[in-house]
Design an enzyme around this catalytic site. Structure first.
Site, PDB file in Angstrom:
ATOM      1  N   ARG D 256       0.859  -1.180   0.000  1.00 18.08           N
ATOM      2  CA  ARG D 256       0.000   0.000   0.000  1.00 18.08           C
ATOM      3  C   ARG D 256       0.898   1.233   0.000  1.00 18.08           C
ATOM      4  NH1 ARG D 256      -2.567   0.942   5.400  1.00 18.08           N
ATOM      5  NH2 ARG D 256      -1.230   2.770   5.385  1.00 18.08           N
ATOM      6  N   HIS D 260      -3.748   4.766   4.435  1.00 19.42           N
ATOM      7  CA  HIS D 260      -4.870   3.822   4.394  1.00 19.42           C
ATOM      8  C   HIS D 260      -6.069   4.438   3.672  1.00 19.42           C
ATOM      9  CE1 HIS D 260      -7.906   0.936   5.538  1.00 19.42           C
ATOM     10  NE2 HIS D 260      -8.599   1.892   6.117  1.00 19.42           N
ATOM     11  N   TYR D 269       2.900   5.611  11.787  1.00 18.69           N
ATOM     12  CA  TYR D 269       3.242   4.224  12.098  1.00 18.69           C
ATOM     13  C   TYR D 269       4.204   3.561  11.110  1.00 18.69           C
ATOM     14  CZ  TYR D 269      -0.779   3.675   8.956  1.00 18.69           C
ATOM     15  OH  TYR D 269      -1.644   3.767   7.897  1.00 18.69           O
TER      16      TYR D 269
HETATM   17  C1  LIG Z   1     -15.202  -5.416  10.705  1.00 19.10           C
HETATM   18  C2  LIG Z   1     -14.424  -4.177  10.512  1.00 19.10           C
HETATM   19  N1  LIG Z   1     -13.584  -3.780  11.476  1.00 19.10           N
HETATM   20  C3  LIG Z   1     -12.878  -2.646  11.349  1.00 19.10           C
HETATM   21  C4  LIG Z   1     -12.981  -1.885  10.227  1.00 19.10           C
HETATM   22  C5  LIG Z   1     -12.168  -0.607  10.094  1.00 19.10           C
HETATM   23  N2  LIG Z   1     -11.155  -0.811   9.066  1.00 19.10           N
HETATM   24  C6  LIG Z   1     -11.355  -0.374   7.812  1.00 19.10           C
HETATM   25  S1  LIG Z   1     -10.140  -0.872   6.786  1.00 19.10           S
HETATM   26  C7  LIG Z   1      -9.308  -1.647   8.019  1.00 19.10           C
HETATM   27  C8  LIG Z   1      -8.038  -2.376   7.709  1.00 19.10           C
HETATM   28  C9  LIG Z   1      -8.219  -3.398   6.633  1.00 19.10           C
HETATM   29  O1  LIG Z   1      -7.009  -3.982   6.306  1.00 19.10           O
HETATM   30  P1  LIG Z   1      -6.863  -4.968   5.097  1.00 19.10           P
HETATM   31  O2  LIG Z   1      -7.855  -6.066   5.214  1.00 19.10           O
HETATM   32  O3  LIG Z   1      -5.441  -5.371   5.024  1.00 19.10           O
HETATM   33  O4  LIG Z   1      -7.283  -4.137   3.811  1.00 19.10           O
HETATM   34  P2  LIG Z   1      -6.566  -2.832   3.237  1.00 19.10           P
HETATM   35  O5  LIG Z   1      -7.252  -1.652   3.800  1.00 19.10           O
HETATM   36  O6  LIG Z   1      -5.130  -2.889   3.590  1.00 19.10           O
HETATM   37  O7  LIG Z   1      -6.778  -2.927   1.765  1.00 19.10           O
HETATM   38  C10 LIG Z   1      -9.986  -1.506   9.223  1.00 19.10           C
HETATM   39  C11 LIG Z   1      -9.516  -2.051  10.504  1.00 19.10           C
HETATM   40  C12 LIG Z   1     -13.880  -2.320   9.248  1.00 19.10           C
HETATM   41  N3  LIG Z   1     -14.079  -1.633   8.131  1.00 19.10           N
HETATM   42  N4  LIG Z   1     -14.580  -3.463   9.410  1.00 19.10           N
END
Ligand SMILES: Cc1ncc(C[n+]2csc(CCOP(=O)(O)OP(=O)(O)O)c2C)c(N)n1
Ligand SMILES: Cc1ncc(C[n+]2csc(CCOP(=O)(O)OP(=O)(O)O)c2C)c(N)n1
Ligand SMILES: [Mg+2]
Ligand SMILES: [Mg+2]
Lengths: 326, 358, 326, 358
Positions: D256, D260, D269
Site C-alpha cells: 500500500r 490507508h 506508524y
Molecule cells: C469489521 C471491521 N472492522 C474494522 C474496520 C475498520 N477498518 C477499515 S479498513 C481496516 C483495515 C483493513 O485492512 P486490510 O484487510 O489489510 O485491507 P486494506 O485496507 O489494507 O486494503 C480496518 C480495521 C472495518 N471496516 N470493518
C-alpha cells in the site's frame, strides 16, 4: 487543570487508570502507534507498553471474547471498537457471556470490562461509519450503557466505567469529540453512573437527551428561553439502567416532555423512557410525550445525513407542539 | 484425497484397541498407580454419565449431553494439567472436570436447571461449561494473555468439538494465540459428529489438526480413545507452553457412542450398526485389558473400583436431589455486583410471585 | 385438510414453497436427515434433495452471509438457526447487509430471505436455549419481524414471509410448537404481513401480545369474561413494522391496555407500543398502559424459568389495575 | 521461521521489478494488445485515484481509500473474469471495478456520499463495495452456491485484504467453499498493512496463502505487482473453477503505497523511507519498461494513453460534480420494495424537512 476536548478527556481517563491500576489493559485495532483512528489512545502505548496497550489482529469477535477472558482473571479490559458499525460481531460475546458471567457462576467469575466505541453521524463519514444502535445494548440484562456528552462527563464517566465491577458499553459521540473544551482536573475523580445529569433547570417543559444530541437540545432550550419558556434539559448519560426517578420528577414539575435521540425511533431507548413516563406519569402528563429521533431507515450516506439527524428546529417544533397541547 | 496430503501431521497411538502397547511410556504412564487412577476416573465418569441419563429419563434432570466413549481425552487432560492451570470446557467434558475437582452434584445441578452448578468449589478460575459453540476459544486467548502478561507459569486449555472447528471464533482465537505466542492449548475432541453432521461434511480437510496451519501453530493428532497417548501428548504440549513454547493444537480422534444429548435420536441419521462397531475402540476396555494382562490390577480390585464409583455417584445424586431450588429473586442477585435501583421493583415483583406460588 | 400443530404447519409451509418455487432453498444445521432439532424440516431433504435442503457446517455467520449472497442471485434462502440463543453472530450480517442491500444499491440487488428461529422459554431447555430477543431485530430498519401464535398463522405467515421481497425474521414460539392443532388447508394461501390479528373482540380493555404469550393472554381474557369484563385480544403477529392503527383503534374503544410479552422489559417491543399509545392515544387512555413481561435479568436456568415468564395471574392483576384506575 | 516451512506454497513471478520477463507467457499475455490494455487500465486507475484524492483534499469528496500501487491485481483480475462472473470487492478495488465497466462517476458518487454510486450500470450482479471487513466472503459463498445449484458455468471472485484474513467470516467461508467444492476464488490483496497493523503482527503465518490449508483449498502466492503473473494465475484458477475444479485461494503480494485512506496519516506508524523503497516495485513502471524495451509501444503512444486517461477522468468528475443530491425522502424509497404504511409519516416528515431547507 487543562482545557480538554471530549476525545482528549477519554485519553486522559484511560491514561489515569492505566497509571493507577496495573490490572487495566486496552485492546483494539490501531490503538497503539496510531493512537486509534480518532487518537483516543494517542501516546498510551509508548507510555504503558505493547503488553498493556494491545494492537490486536482485525477480529472484533476475538477482541471482546478476549476481554471476557481477561476480565475473568481480574484484568479490566478496555476495548476499543473502531466504529459502532463494526460492533455487531461482538454482540454474541456481550449477550451470551459478558453480561452473564457473574450471574451464571453465581459471582464466582465476573466481567469488569468496558466496550468503547465512537458512534453517531454528522462527520461525513463513509458507509457503516455513522451508526447509533445503543438500544441493542440497552435491551441486554446485566449491562450498563453509558454515553457522555461533554469532556468533563467523558472523563468522569469513563473512570467510573472502568472501575465498575460489571460490563459497561461506553459510547462516544464522535461528532462532538472536538466540539467543546472544558477544564479537567486530572485527579482521577469519577462521576456517578446510573444517574441523569440535569444540565439546565426549567419549569415549562422537560427535554431529555443523550450523546451528541444534547447539544442541539441545549440550543433548543436556549431558543425557548428567548420565547420566555423555561426548559429543563436532562442528559440521561447512563441509558441502562435508566434513572427514571430524575426524569419523572422533572416531568411531574413541567408536565411536558420531548425526548431527543439520533438512533432510529422504533424500539429506541426513547420508547422505553416514553413508555415509563406514560406508565408512571400519566396523571401529571399535560401533553403526549414527543420523540424527536432518527428515522427507521438505514443511516443515509453523508449527502443526506443531516436530513436524517434531528435538528434544533425539529426539537423546537416538538416542544411547541407539547406546549400548545391543551 | 486432500490437497495437502504431504503435510504429515504426526499421529500418536500407544495403546491399541486390543490393549497392546506399541510405544515406550514415560515414567508417569509406566507407573501402574497412575494408570489405575486413569481407569478410576474414566469409570467414575461413565457411571456418572449413565446415572445422569437415567435421571433425565425419569424426569429428574433436564436435557443432558453424554460423554460416553470420550472419557480418555478428559482423564488424560486432567492428569496433564496443573491445579492452577485453567480449563475452558464444552458441555461434554465431565471427565476432565471431575479430574479437576468439579463435583458431580454441581454438574447435575447445572443440567438440573440451577446456576449454582457453575459455582465450582475447586478450580474456581475454570470457565463454566460453554454452550454457544466455540465462543470460549476467544475467552481462552484472553485468559492465556493474562497469564503471559503476569508472567505466571500457568497454561490455559480449551476443548472444542469437531463441529466447533467450523466457527470463525475458533480461527480468530488460533490466529491471535499464534501472534502473541500465548500459553494456550486447543484440544479438539473429534467425536466424528456434530449432532447429525458427520465429520466429512463439516470440513473438506483430511485432518482437523491441520487447521492450525492457518495460524502457524504446531499441531498433532492422537488416538483419543488411548488414554496413555493422550496423556503423553497433552503433557508435552502443556509443559512446552508453560515454559514459553507457545500454543499448540491437538486433535483427539474419538467417537460419540451416545446420542448427541438426551433430546437427540441419533438413529435418525446414523445406523446402530455403525455405532456398535465403534465399541471395539472403547477407551475403558482397552485400558482394562492392559491393566489385567500386565497384572497391574486384578478382577477383584476392578470390581471394588466399580462399586466405589457407583457409591460415589449415588451420594452425589442424593446431594443433587436434596438441593432446594433457589428463591425466585435469585435471578436478580448475581446480575450486577449491586442491583441498580431501577431493578429493585422487578426484584420485589418476582418475590411476590414466589410468595404466591408457595 | 389435516389437523396440524404449529411446527408441522411450519413444515407444510416450507414444503409448499419448495414445491412451488424452485428458487427456494433451506439452509441450517441438522435440517437434513435429522429434520431439524424440532423436526420443522422433517422429510424435506429426502423430498427436495441435498442441494436445496442444505445441511451446513456449524457456522451461523456463514449461514446468514450465504443467505445474503443467495438472495442477491434471486434465490430465496430460508435459514434455520437452531435456537435464538445462537442467532447473535448473525446480527452483523442482518444489520450490515441483509437489511440494507436494496437500499444501498438503490434496488439493484435485493435480499428476499427468511431467518427462522425457535425462540422463548418454558420447555425446560438448557442454558442459552430460551431466549426472547426479538426487540434487537425490531430495532433494525429495512426488516420485517414476524411471530406466529397458532398453526394457521404459522402456515400463512411463513408463506407470506418467504414470498416477501425483503428480509424477514420469523420467530417460532417453541413452547407452543405442539400445544394446539388446527385444520390447515394445504393450498399455499398466505396471510397478510404488517397487520395485527384481533383474536377476540371486547369493549373494556385491550390485551396486546405475540408469540407463546398469546395463549396466557387469551386465558386471561377468558377469566375476565367470567367477571363480566370483555377484553379485546390482539396478536401483533408482525412486530416490525407495527400495525399501530389496529392497536390504537382498539384502545380508543376500550381506553385501557395491557401489553404482554416474554422478552425483557427494558427497550422491549412493548415499550414501543406503549410509547406510541401514549403519544397518539393520550386523549383516550383511561389508565396507564401496563406491561407484563419478562424481567431485565438473564433468563434463569429452568428451575426458575416459570417465575421469569409472565403468568395468567400477572396479566389479570395488571388488567385489574388498569380497570380499577380512575 | 514458521512451523510449516516445508509447506511449499507455490509463488509466481513472470515480470520482475526491472521489467525483465522470466517465464514463458501464454498466448494471451504474449499478445502486445492485451498488455497495452493492462497498462491502460492501470493508468486510468491511477489517474482516477490521484484525482479522487485531490477532490477529497479540496472538500469535494468524502473520505477516500486509495489503490496506489495495487493496480495490477485488479487489472489482471478484470481480464481473467468473464462479464457474467460475479465480483465481491473491497473498498480498494477500483482497478477491477473499472475493468468490469463500473463507472468512475459511480465510484465518486459512492465516496461522495450518494447511494446511487452503488447502482452500477454494468456488472449489475456484482456486490457493491464491502466496508465491514471480510463479511462479503460469506456472501461470495452464497453466490457461488447459487451458480453451482443452477449449473451455470460462472465463477465467483472475492477480494479481501491481509487484515481481513484474521476475521472468522473468512475462515467460515473458506471452509464451506471447500465442503461444497464451490466455484469461488478468494484473492488476498496482501498490501502489508491493515491501517497501522503490519502484516507480521496480523498473523504468525509465513504466508497468508497457507490459511487455505484449514479448508483443504488449493492456494498459491503471486507477485501482486506483476500484472502478467497475476493474470496467468487468476486465469488458470478461474477457468479451473468454471469447469468444476472447485475453489482456490491466491495471495497477491503487493504494497500500500498510500495512506490507508485520506483520513489516515501513515507517517504515524511507518517511515516514509520504507514507503519510498517500495516504489521500485511499482506495477505500472515495470510493465512500461517491458513494453518499451520490447518495442510493443513507443513513448508517444504512452503519452497519448496518459492524456486519454486524464481526459476520461475529467469527464467522469464532471458527471459526478453535476449530479444533484437525491431528495431527502430517497432514504425511504429503497428501504423496502413497498414502504410499509407505518413508515409513511416518517417519509412525510423528512420531505417537510427537505422543503424547509430548500
Ligand atoms: C469489521 C471491521 N472492522 C474494522 C474496520 C475498520 N477498518 C477499515 S479498513 C481496516 C483495515 C483493513 O485492512 P486490510 O484487510 O489489510 O485491507 P486494506 O485496507 O489494507 O486494503 C480496518 C480495521 C472495518 N471496516 N470493518
Ligand atoms: C453457536 C451454536 N450453534 C449451534 C448450537 C447447537 N448445537 C449444540 S451442540 C452442536 C453440535 C456441536 O458439535 P461438536 O462441536 O462436534 O461437539 P459435540 O457435541 O460433538 O461434542 C450444535 C449445533 C450451539 N450450541 N451453538
Ligand atoms: Mg462432535
Ligand atoms: Mg492490507
Amino acid at each position: 487543570m487543562s482545557e480538554t476536548n471530549l476525545v482528549e478527556a477519554v485519553n486522559k481517563a484511560l491514561a489515569w487508570e492505566l497509571d493507577h491500576d496495573k490490572d487495566v489493559v486496552l485492546l483494539g485495532e490501531d490503538i497503539g502507534l496510531n493512537g486509534g483512528v480518532f487518537r483516543a489512545t494517542d501516546g498510551l502505548q509508548s507510555k504503558f507498553g505493547e503488553q498493556r496497550v494491545i494492537d490486536t489482529p482485525l477480529a472484533e469477535t476475538l477482541i471482546v471474547g478476549m476481554a471476557v477472558g481477561l476480565a475473568s482473571q481480574g484484568i479490566r479490559a478496555v476495548v476499543e471498537i473502531q466504529f459502532m458499525g463494526f460492533i455487531y460481531s461482538t454482540i454474541d460475546n456481550m449477550i451470551s457471556h459478558a453480561t452473564r458471567m457473574r450471574n451464571r457462576t453465581r459471582g464466582r467469575l465476573t466481567c469488569p470490562m468496558v466496550l468503547r466505541a465512537p458512534y453517531g453521524g454528522g462527520i461525513h463519514a463513509p458507509e457503516h461509519h455513522s451508526e447509533s444502535t445503543e438500544a441493542i445494548f440497552a435491551h441486554m440484562p446485566g449491562i450498563r450503557v453509558v454515553i457522555p456528552s461533554s469532556p468533563l462527563r467523558a472523563y468522569g464517566l469513563l473512570l467510573a466505567s472502568i472501575r465498575d465491577p460489571d460490563p459497561v458499553v461506553f459510547l462516544e459521540p464522535k461528532r462532538i469529540y472536538r466540539l467543546q473544551k472544558e477544564s479537567i482536573e486530572e485527579a482521577g475523580v469519577a462521576l456517578p453512573l446510573d444517574v441523569c445529569f440535569t444540565l439546565r433547570e426549567g419549569d415549562d417543559i422537560t427535554l431529555v437527551s443523550w450523546g451528541a444530541m444534547v447539544h442541539e437540545t441545549l440550543q433548543a432550550a436556549e431558543k425557548l428561553a428567548e420565547q420566555n419558556i423555561s426548559a429543563e434539559v436532562i442528559d440521561v448519560a447512563t441509558i441502562k439502567p435508566l434513572d427514571m426517578k430524575t426524569i419523572l420528577a422533572s416531568v411531574e414539575k413541567t408536565g411536558r416532555c420531548v425526548i431527543v435521540h439520533e438512533a432510529a425511533r422504533t424500539c429506541g431507548v426513547g420508547s422505553e423512557i416514553a413508555a415509563q413516563l406514560a406508565e408512571f406519569g400519566l396523571t401529571f402528563l399535560l401533553a403526549p410525550v414527543q420523540r424527536v429521533s432518527g428515522y427507521d431507515t438505514i443511516m443515509p450516506l453523508y449527502r443526506l445525513e443531516n436530513y436524517y439527524m434531528p435538528s434544533v428546529e425539529q426539537i423546537l417544533s416538538a416542544a411547541n407542539a407539547a406546549l400548545e397541547y391543551a | 484425497m486432500g490437497v495437502y496430503d504431504n503435510l504429515n501431521i504426526p499421529y500418536s497411538q500407544y495403546l491399541d484397541h486390543h490393549g497392546q502397547l506399541h510405544e515406550t511410556c514415560s515414567d508417569y504412564t509406566s507407573d501402574a498407580k497412575n494408570l489405575i487412577n486413569f481407569y478410576k476416573i474414566m469409570l467414575r465418569t461413565r457411571v456418572f454419565d449413565q446415572k445422569a441419563i437415567n435421571l433425565q429419563r425419569t424426569g429428574k434432570l433436564g436435557t443432558y449431553a453424554s460423554s460416553l466413549g470420550q472419557e480418555a481425552i478428559g482423564v488424560a487432560l486432567g492428569a496433564a494439567m496443573h491445579a492452577n492451570d485453567v480449563l475452558a470446557p464444552t458441555y461434554r467434558d465431565y471427565a476432565v472436570q471431575l479430574s479437576r475437582g468439579i463435583k458431580m452434584s454441581d454438574l447435575l445441578l447445572y443440567w438440573g436447571g440451577d446456576e449454582r452448578g457453575m459455582d465450582y468449589e475447586f478450580s474456581r478460575e475454570d470457565l463454566p461449561i460453554c454452550v454457544p459453540i466455540a465462543t470460549h476459544t476467544c475467552h481462552a486467548v484472553g485468559i492465556a494473555y493474562a497469564m503471559k502478561l503476569r508472567k505466571q507459569p500457568r497454561v490455559m486449555v480449551c476443548i472444542i468439538g469437531d463441529g466447533a472447528t467450523s466457527k470463525g471464533d475458533f480461527y480468530e482465537a488460533l490466529n491471535a494465540a499464534g501472534v502473541w505466542q500465548l500459553p494456550v492449548i486447543f484440544i479438539i475432541n473429534n467425536n466424528q459428529w456434530a449432532i447429525s453432521l458427520p465429520r466429512d461434511k463439516q470440513s473438506a480437510t483430511k485432518t482437523l489438526a491441520q487447521k492450525a496451519v492457518a495460524a502457524e501453530i504446531y499441531a498433532e493428532q492422537v488416538d483419543g480413545n488411548d488414554v496413555i497417548a493422550c496423556y503423553e501428548r497433552m503433557h508435552e504440549f502443556i509443559e512446552r507452553a508453560r515454559t514459553g513454547g507457545g500454543p499448540c493444537l491437538l486433535e483427539a480422534i474419538s467417537y460419540r457412542l451416545s446420542d448427541h444429548t438426551t433430546a437427540d435420536d441419533a438413529q435418525r441419521y446414523r445406523s446402530p450398526a455403525d455405532v456398535e462397531a465403534q465399541w471395539q475402540f472403547d477407551p475403558i476396555s482397552r485400558l482394562k485389558t492392559y491393566l489385567l494382562e500386565n497384572q497391574f490390577i486384578d478382577a477383584e480390585a476392578l470390581d471394588a473400583l466399580q462399586k466405589q464409583a457407583e457409591q460415589e455417584v449415588e451420594e452425589q445424586v442424593k446431594i443433587y436431589l436434596n438441593t432446594a431450588t433457589q428463591p425466585p429473586e435469585a435471578m436478580f442477585d448475581y446480575l450486577y455486583e449491586t442491583l441498580p435501583e431501577a431493578l429493585q421493583s422487578q426484584r420485589d415483583e418476582v418475590m411476590r410471585k414466589g410468595k404466591k406460588h408457595e
